[in-house]
Design a protein around this motif. Sequence first.
Motif, PDB file in Angstrom:
ATOM      1  N   ALA A 226      58.489 -35.444  23.359  1.00  0.00           N
ATOM      2  CA  ALA A 226      58.148 -36.687  23.272  1.00  0.00           C
ATOM      3  C   ALA A 226      58.604 -37.406  22.253  1.00  0.00           C
ATOM      4  O   ALA A 226      58.916 -38.805  22.571  1.00  0.00           O
ATOM      5  CB  ALA A 226      56.526 -36.639  23.552  1.00  0.00           C
ATOM      6  N   CYS A 227      58.540 -37.003  21.044  1.00  0.00           N
ATOM      7  CA  CYS A 227      59.023 -37.466  19.757  1.00  0.00           C
ATOM      8  C   CYS A 227      60.407 -37.813  19.842  1.00  0.00           C
ATOM      9  O   CYS A 227      60.967 -38.865  19.462  1.00  0.00           O
ATOM     10  CB  CYS A 227      58.504 -36.956  18.475  1.00  0.00           C
ATOM     11  SG  CYS A 227      56.741 -36.722  18.455  1.00  0.00           S
ATOM     12  N   GLU A 228      61.070 -36.902  20.294  1.00  0.00           N
ATOM     13  CA  GLU A 228      62.412 -36.879  20.601  1.00  0.00           C
ATOM     14  C   GLU A 228      62.825 -38.369  21.593  1.00  0.00           C
ATOM     15  O   GLU A 228      63.719 -38.894  21.216  1.00  0.00           O
ATOM     16  CB  GLU A 228      63.231 -35.844  21.055  1.00  0.00           C
ATOM     17  CG  GLU A 228      64.706 -35.920  21.507  1.00  0.00           C
ATOM     18  CD  GLU A 228      65.346 -34.708  21.728  1.00  0.00           C
ATOM     19  OE1 GLU A 228      65.437 -33.630  21.088  1.00  0.00           O
ATOM     20  OE2 GLU A 228      65.728 -34.780  23.010  1.00  0.00           O
ATOM     21  N   PHE A 229      62.117 -38.476  22.370  1.00  0.00           N
ATOM     22  CA  PHE A 229      62.434 -39.528  23.329  1.00  0.00           C
ATOM     23  C   PHE A 229      62.189 -40.949  22.576  1.00  0.00           C
ATOM     24  O   PHE A 229      62.607 -41.984  23.012  1.00  0.00           O
ATOM     25  CB  PHE A 229      61.365 -39.495  24.643  1.00  0.00           C
ATOM     26  CG  PHE A 229      61.567 -40.413  25.740  1.00  0.00           C
ATOM     27  CD1 PHE A 229      60.707 -41.527  25.747  1.00  0.00           C
ATOM     28  CD2 PHE A 229      62.604 -40.326  26.388  1.00  0.00           C
ATOM     29  CE1 PHE A 229      60.967 -42.457  26.829  1.00  0.00           C
ATOM     30  CE2 PHE A 229      62.897 -41.132  27.584  1.00  0.00           C
ATOM     31  CZ  PHE A 229      61.924 -42.383  27.609  1.00  0.00           C
ATOM     32  N   GLU A 230      61.021 -40.817  21.671  1.00  0.00           N
ATOM     33  CA  GLU A 230      61.126 -42.053  20.895  1.00  0.00           C
ATOM     34  C   GLU A 230      62.033 -42.147  19.866  1.00  0.00           C
ATOM     35  O   GLU A 230      62.069 -43.225  19.178  1.00  0.00           O
ATOM     36  CB  GLU A 230      59.787 -42.161  20.408  1.00  0.00           C
ATOM     37  CG  GLU A 230      58.573 -42.102  21.330  1.00  0.00           C
ATOM     38  CD  GLU A 230      58.463 -43.331  22.061  1.00  0.00           C
ATOM     39  OE1 GLU A 230      58.817 -44.434  21.413  1.00  0.00           O
ATOM     40  OE2 GLU A 230      58.128 -43.008  23.277  1.00  0.00           O
ATOM     41  N   GLY A 231      62.899 -41.184  19.478  1.00  0.00           N
ATOM     42  CA  GLY A 231      63.811 -41.085  18.521  1.00  0.00           C
ATOM     43  C   GLY A 231      63.147 -41.244  16.995  1.00  0.00           C
ATOM     44  O   GLY A 231      63.639 -41.650  16.393  1.00  0.00           O
ATOM     45  N   ARG A 232      62.172 -40.472  16.996  1.00  0.00           N
ATOM     46  CA  ARG A 232      61.364 -40.368  15.797  1.00  0.00           C
ATOM     47  C   ARG A 232      60.846 -38.754  15.631  1.00  0.00           C
ATOM     48  O   ARG A 232      60.809 -37.888  16.448  1.00  0.00           O
ATOM     49  CB  ARG A 232      60.105 -41.086  16.129  1.00  0.00           C
ATOM     50  CG  ARG A 232      60.377 -42.565  16.101  1.00  0.00           C
ATOM     51  CD  ARG A 232      59.164 -43.316  15.749  1.00  0.00           C
ATOM     52  NE  ARG A 232      58.776 -43.531  14.527  1.00  0.00           N
ATOM     53  CZ  ARG A 232      57.560 -43.825  14.128  1.00  0.00           C
ATOM     54  NH1 ARG A 232      56.560 -44.174  15.019  1.00  0.00           N
ATOM     55  NH2 ARG A 232      57.057 -43.717  12.663  1.00  0.00           N
ATOM     56  N   ALA A 233      60.752 -38.571  14.273  1.00  0.00           N
ATOM     57  CA  ALA A 233      60.529 -37.183  13.849  1.00  0.00           C
ATOM     58  C   ALA A 233      58.809 -36.831  14.135  1.00  0.00           C
ATOM     59  O   ALA A 233      58.112 -38.018  14.409  1.00  0.00           O
ATOM     60  CB  ALA A 233      60.453 -36.811  12.284  1.00  0.00           C
ATOM     61  N   VAL A 234      58.437 -35.966  14.402  1.00  0.00           N
ATOM     62  CA  VAL A 234      57.122 -35.398  14.840  1.00  0.00           C
ATOM     63  C   VAL A 234      56.105 -36.030  13.630  1.00  0.00           C
ATOM     64  O   VAL A 234      55.106 -36.406  13.928  1.00  0.00           O
ATOM     65  CB  VAL A 234      56.970 -34.023  15.153  1.00  0.00           C
ATOM     66  CG1 VAL A 234      55.443 -33.537  15.131  1.00  0.00           C
ATOM     67  CG2 VAL A 234      57.730 -33.592  16.314  1.00  0.00           C
ATOM     68  N   VAL A 235      56.423 -35.412  12.507  1.00  0.00           N
ATOM     69  CA  VAL A 235      55.412 -36.164  11.450  1.00  0.00           C
ATOM     70  C   VAL A 235      55.232 -37.428  11.187  1.00  0.00           C
ATOM     71  O   VAL A 235      54.311 -38.205  10.780  1.00  0.00           O
ATOM     72  CB  VAL A 235      55.778 -35.462   9.760  1.00  0.00           C
ATOM     73  CG1 VAL A 235      55.838 -34.033  10.018  1.00  0.00           C
ATOM     74  CG2 VAL A 235      56.928 -35.989   9.471  1.00  0.00           C
ATOM     75  N   GLU A 236      56.141 -38.164  11.804  1.00  0.00           N
ATOM     76  CA  GLU A 236      56.059 -39.610  11.828  1.00  0.00           C
ATOM     77  C   GLU A 236      55.525 -40.269  13.076  1.00  0.00           C
ATOM     78  O   GLU A 236      54.557 -41.255  12.973  1.00  0.00           O
ATOM     79  CB  GLU A 236      57.725 -40.303  11.902  1.00  0.00           C
ATOM     80  CG  GLU A 236      58.440 -40.152  10.775  1.00  0.00           C
ATOM     81  CD  GLU A 236      60.128 -40.254  10.915  1.00  0.00           C
ATOM     82  OE1 GLU A 236      60.457 -40.545  11.962  1.00  0.00           O
ATOM     83  OE2 GLU A 236      60.563 -40.468   9.743  1.00  0.00           O
ATOM     84  N   HIS A 237      55.821 -39.831  14.163  1.00  0.00           N
ATOM     85  CA  HIS A 237      55.386 -40.196  15.535  1.00  0.00           C
ATOM     86  C   HIS A 237      54.170 -39.317  15.807  1.00  0.00           C
ATOM     87  O   HIS A 237      53.077 -40.231  16.443  1.00  0.00           O
ATOM     88  CB  HIS A 237      56.393 -40.160  16.583  1.00  0.00           C
ATOM     89  CG  HIS A 237      56.112 -40.737  17.870  1.00  0.00           C
ATOM     90  ND1 HIS A 237      55.909 -41.970  17.840  1.00  0.00           N
ATOM     91  CD2 HIS A 237      55.907 -40.230  18.896  1.00  0.00           C
ATOM     92  CE1 HIS A 237      55.850 -42.443  19.016  1.00  0.00           C
ATOM     93  NE2 HIS A 237      55.479 -41.512  19.910  1.00  0.00           N
ATOM     94  N   SER A 238      53.623 -38.289  15.456  1.00  0.00           N
ATOM     95  CA  SER A 238      52.192 -37.768  15.848  1.00  0.00           C
ATOM     96  C   SER A 238      52.015 -36.940  14.470  1.00  0.00           C
ATOM     97  O   SER A 238      51.852 -35.641  14.463  1.00  0.00           O
ATOM     98  CB  SER A 238      52.711 -36.363  17.116  1.00  0.00           C
ATOM     99  OG  SER A 238      53.189 -36.905  18.061  1.00  0.00           O
TER     100      SER A 238
END
Lengths: 283, 283
Positions: A226-238
């Motif tokens: 899911a975070c990859e789909f947003e093009g963001r790292a996990v600690v940033e997005h979740s």
Amino acid sequence: MRQIAIYGEGGIGKSTIASNLSAALNEMGYTVMQVGCDPKRDSTRNLAGGRLIPAVLETYRDQLRVGKDEYAISLDSIVFKSPGGIYCVEAGGPEPGIGCAGRGVLTALQILKDLKAFETYKIDVAIYDVLGDVVCGGFAMPIREGFAKEIYLVCSGGFMSIYAANNIARAVQRLSRRAEAGTGLAGIICNSNGDETLEHSVIPEFARRLGSEFVQFVPRTPVIQACEFEGRAVVEHSPNSKEAGIFRDLAKQIMENKKTVVPTPINDLTELEQMYRQHLNKK
Amino acid sequence: MRQIAIYGEGGIGKSTIASNLSAALNEMGYTVMQVGCDPKRDSTRNLAGGRLIPAVLETYRDQLRVGKDEYAISLDSIVFKSPGGIYCVEAGGPEPGIGCAGRGVLTALQILKDLKAFETYKIDVAIYDVLGDVVCGGFAMPIREGFAKEIYLVCSGGFMSIYAANNIARAVQRLSRRAEAGTGLAGIICNSNGDETLEHSVIPEFARRLGSEFVQFVPRTPVIQACEFEGRAVVEHSPNSKEAGIFRDLAKQIMENKKTVVPTPINDLTELEQMYRQHLNKK
Ligand SMILES: Nc1ncnc2c1ncn2[C@@H]1O[C@H](COP(=O)(O)OP(=O)(O)O)[C@@H](O)[C@H]1O
Ligand SMILES: Nc1ncnc2c1ncn2[C@@H]1O[C@H](COP(=O)(O)OP(=O)(O)O)[C@@H](O)[C@H]1O
Ligand code: SF4
Ligand code: SF4
Ligand SMILES: [Mg+2]
Ligand SMILES: [Mg+2]
């Protein structure tokens, strides 16, 4: 400056691990540069909102075509700061069909060094994400030439990923003695393929046989995709997820672990298969 | 003898397509040799009951170590007949950390040629399964030196698999003019990642832009993984399945298609991204 390298089979999750590790280290306050050393040049895509940043070798070839050299390259045309503040570089690949991809990666790293990228951006930690399916002289160069020092191998419970990691360990064993001091195998990371029981059984033994440590278990989880789909790292997005905690934990462990070893890979395929099969039978 | 090569991104399904194609051609009555040209040396695992057969380069290095040359190698120590009757060969990889993996693949192919493997086993169709993540001079050698002639690219609807296929097409474009007559791009095969709507939209355009044909759609299906788990091809293990029909169809198409082209890849990353994005927006 710490120089961490993430090696492993194609598709095992090197870029996933590298980008999420970079973001966690960044969150801890370190100044991080992530350098993709895979001709796929997509290592930093997860940090850059899904964008493929320009590759050093492409920029370099453009300059050569107009009769210039590497010193005509400006750092800001090859180093890109992600929204989260991580410095991102993609080495790139050779002209398709010619040249040595591995030597190309080394050329790109040397350009970064010659243009004083690490000093200019005051990098505390460099994370190298390196292709591991082809363990040739070309792709061993980051190790030989002092860029990849603390080497982490990523594998899952899948036999071929362990076979690949073992092969890379053979290269590390051969090269680490003559490489810069402190170069060697730093640990094993499991990026799960879902078979957690097998993984918690076979990977500790595999690490032990290599003379190394099983450092972190990363579960297979939709949060990562899911975070990859947003093009963001996990600690940033979740940031409040269990997965974010796992990457923060990995980052802490890596910064605290300064030990590297000359690994002791399993040289015989049959022996490696037998080691693996014992753990299959335990299930 | 027909010489078919399957190229594509790591993990896209080259070995899956190659081994199932080999088995379908074998079922049609052709004498087939499948040659794995990927240092992973697991191309033929699906035909050999899950077994990793000995690799040519390992056998060759063993001979060199005891002062012998390639002519001391017996064909039956490098060519293995699968239970289904397909001749299987794995080129193997370089000594980890040294040597050129691609040049090693060429050495292995030349050993097969020098030992007259193709004549001895009366091969009608040779299927080369070739690493496509590293489009370096090394891995272009099967094309340059006349082994890989009719080149099929495998991709899915995933952008990076299309990017990789396009990169390989750039190598084919550069090399096919000077390679043996008849060398070129023969077609595009889609091995689905599950996003069928996107794939049926973007891949025909991608094929068209390359100047080639969209030859076959292979769905993402548990039948393929179930057969892989048994180490058997789909036409052998699930002969009445829809998937078996798809591979028989692919085999027929490939034997009937004798046309290859010098491809016209998209040279600009932004243009490739734009082409792809148009099809995303159609969904
Ligand atoms: N722990 C995980 N859980 C779920 N999906 C994952 C996990 N790790 C990686 N993936 C997915 O697997 C794919 C391959 O990962 P990637 O990091 O690109 O591999 P590599 O860099 O080794 O080629 C990516 O699409 C990624 O989202
Ligand atoms: N159409 C498909 N449906 C389901 N699984 C597939 C399909 N094609 C490939 N796979 C699975 O994907 C994995 C990678 O395929 P593989 O052929 O080994 O890739 P490559 O040879 O390109 O590295 C294998 O485990 C295989 O079973
Ligand atoms: S050494 Fe490796 S990267 Fe260089 S040409 Fe050979 S296979 Fe390719
Ligand atoms: S050494 Fe490796 S990267 Fe270089 S040409 Fe050979 S296979 Fe390719
Ligand atoms: Mg990657
Ligand atoms: Mg394969």
